[in-house]
Design a protein around this motif. Structure first.
Motif, PDB file in Angstrom:
ATOM      1  N   SER A  82     -27.244  47.143   4.174  1.00 51.44           N
ATOM      2  CA  SER A  82     -26.265  47.720   5.097  1.00 51.44           C
ATOM      3  C   SER A  82     -26.786  49.050   5.613  1.00 51.44           C
ATOM      4  O   SER A  82     -27.614  49.701   4.965  1.00 51.44           O
ATOM      5  N   HIS A  83     -26.288  49.467   6.769  1.00 57.22           N
ATOM      6  CA  HIS A  83     -26.649  50.802   7.272  1.00 57.22           C
ATOM      7  C   HIS A  83     -26.221  51.881   6.282  1.00 57.22           C
ATOM      8  O   HIS A  83     -26.906  52.896   6.110  1.00 57.22           O
ATOM      9  N   VAL A 102     -36.729  43.852   6.166  1.00 57.68           N
ATOM     10  CA  VAL A 102     -35.396  44.339   5.817  1.00 57.68           C
ATOM     11  C   VAL A 102     -34.476  44.099   7.006  1.00 57.68           C
ATOM     12  O   VAL A 102     -34.847  44.389   8.152  1.00 57.68           O
ATOM     13  N   VAL A 103     -33.285  43.559   6.756  1.00 56.72           N
ATOM     14  CA  VAL A 103     -32.279  43.386   7.817  1.00 56.72           C
ATOM     15  C   VAL A 103     -31.071  44.232   7.438  1.00 56.72           C
ATOM     16  O   VAL A 103     -30.499  44.062   6.355  1.00 56.72           O
ATOM     17  N   SER A 104     -30.696  45.141   8.331  1.00 60.01           N
ATOM     18  CA  SER A 104     -29.592  46.059   8.039  1.00 60.01           C
ATOM     19  C   SER A 104     -28.560  46.027   9.162  1.00 60.01           C
ATOM     20  O   SER A 104     -28.909  45.945  10.343  1.00 60.01           O
ATOM     21  N   ALA A 105     -27.298  46.089   8.773  1.00 61.59           N
ATOM     22  CA  ALA A 105     -26.204  46.171   9.742  1.00 61.59           C
ATOM     23  C   ALA A 105     -25.110  47.054   9.173  1.00 61.59           C
ATOM     24  O   ALA A 105     -25.091  47.360   7.986  1.00 61.59           O
ATOM     25  N   ASN A 137     -41.143  47.148   9.279  1.00 59.75           N
ATOM     26  CA  ASN A 137     -40.616  46.000   8.513  1.00 59.75           C
ATOM     27  C   ASN A 137     -39.095  45.998   8.443  1.00 59.75           C
ATOM     28  O   ASN A 137     -38.504  45.520   7.472  1.00 59.75           O
ATOM     29  N   GLU A 138     -38.434  46.471   9.499  1.00 64.30           N
ATOM     30  CA  GLU A 138     -36.972  46.525   9.440  1.00 64.30           C
ATOM     31  C   GLU A 138     -36.342  46.075  10.748  1.00 64.30           C
ATOM     32  O   GLU A 138     -36.738  46.488  11.829  1.00 64.30           O
ATOM     33  N   ARG A 139     -35.360  45.214  10.616  1.00 68.88           N
ATOM     34  CA  ARG A 139     -34.570  44.738  11.748  1.00 68.88           C
ATOM     35  C   ARG A 139     -33.205  45.435  11.651  1.00 68.88           C
ATOM     36  O   ARG A 139     -32.389  45.136  10.778  1.00 68.88           O
TER      37      ARG A 139
END
Length: 256
Positions: free
Chosen positions: A142-143, A187-190, A242-244
């Protein structure tokens, strides 16, 4: 529900999604099945829910599924899961480290760190022997956790945020060794996700928190929208650092 990647694009691939009996993990599994992947559905304690999802995916998409109960904080349990995956599918092409927590009651003071850092690293290390060249690992965060070093979050979520950032850091340390084996990492962050158990718990502890965050951010992704971003992170080119990063981040101070 529209599909984020084309049908058949993951034919012959096997994806393991931790914590996938409900929420974001379940929708991630659904999108993967729609793309033709074999899907390993992992759960900690709700076998009927996981079995029901597997049956739905097989009926709707004809995909091969494996349902495996495993507590990621228990090394023997994870070993058994990996053994089952090897026996059924032979290997793992896509590993989604989606399971997280830390707001549960009566799990011990260090549970957040054991689950969100230690268990993530252990699960990856136990999966690597099953991952061929060209595989990819996707870590879901998460953000509020990703930016915790530079942007404070609500007190109720801080232990989780700190532990998830610690998990991200520990996994990032392994990027060079993963690259040596031709395994990619993203890494996927939202921001907070509408409809998740975490959002529900936070709103219970801090009434109005989700409404306030939605107003500050302009909008929040829902479960299916975030799952779509996670699946795309598994097939699209690895982004810088390496982060979306999904959605607006103007409320968060950048990490130097």
């Amino acid at each position: 529900m529209s599909t984020p990647i084309p049908a058949g694009s993951l034919e012959g691939k096997t994806a393991l999604v931790t914590g996938s009996s409900r929420g974001v993990g379940a929708d991630t599994a659904r999108f993967l099945a729609a793309a033709g992947a074999n899907v390993v559905i992992n759960y900690r304690s709700k076998a009927p829910r996981a079995e029901k999802l597997a049956a739905q995916l097989h009926e709707e998409f004809g995909t091969s599924t494996l349902v495996v109960g495993a507590d990621l904080t228990d090394g023997d349990s994870v070993d058994s899961m990996m053994g089952a995956v090897k026996d059924v599918f032979g290997g793992i092409d896509l590993l989604f480290l989606n399971a997280s927590g830390g707001m549960e009651q009566n799990m011990g003071e260090d549970y957040a760190m054991r689950l969100n850092r230690d268990a993530q690293v252990s699960t990856l290390e136990k999966a690597i022997p099953l991952m061929p060249a060209g595989s990819r690992v996707v870590f879901v965060t998460s953000h509020q956790a990703h930016f915790i070093r530079t942007t404070p979050t609500m007190p109720e979520y801080e232990p989780v945020a700190l532990s998830k950032r610690a998990g991200e850091d520990a996994l990032r340390e392994r990027i060079p060794s993963l690259a040596d084996q031709d395994i990619e990492f993203v890494v996927v962050s939202a921001d907070m996700i509408e409809g998740t158990i975490t959002a529900t718990l936070l709103n219970r502890l801090n009434p109005g928190a989700i409404d306030q965050r939605r107003e500050e951010a302009g909008s929040l992704l829902n479960v299916a929208e975030f799952a779509a971003e996670i699946v795309k992170a598994a097939v699209e080119e690895v982004p810088p650092h390496n982060e979306r990063i999904c959605g607006d981040v103007s409320s968060f101070a950048p990490i130097e």
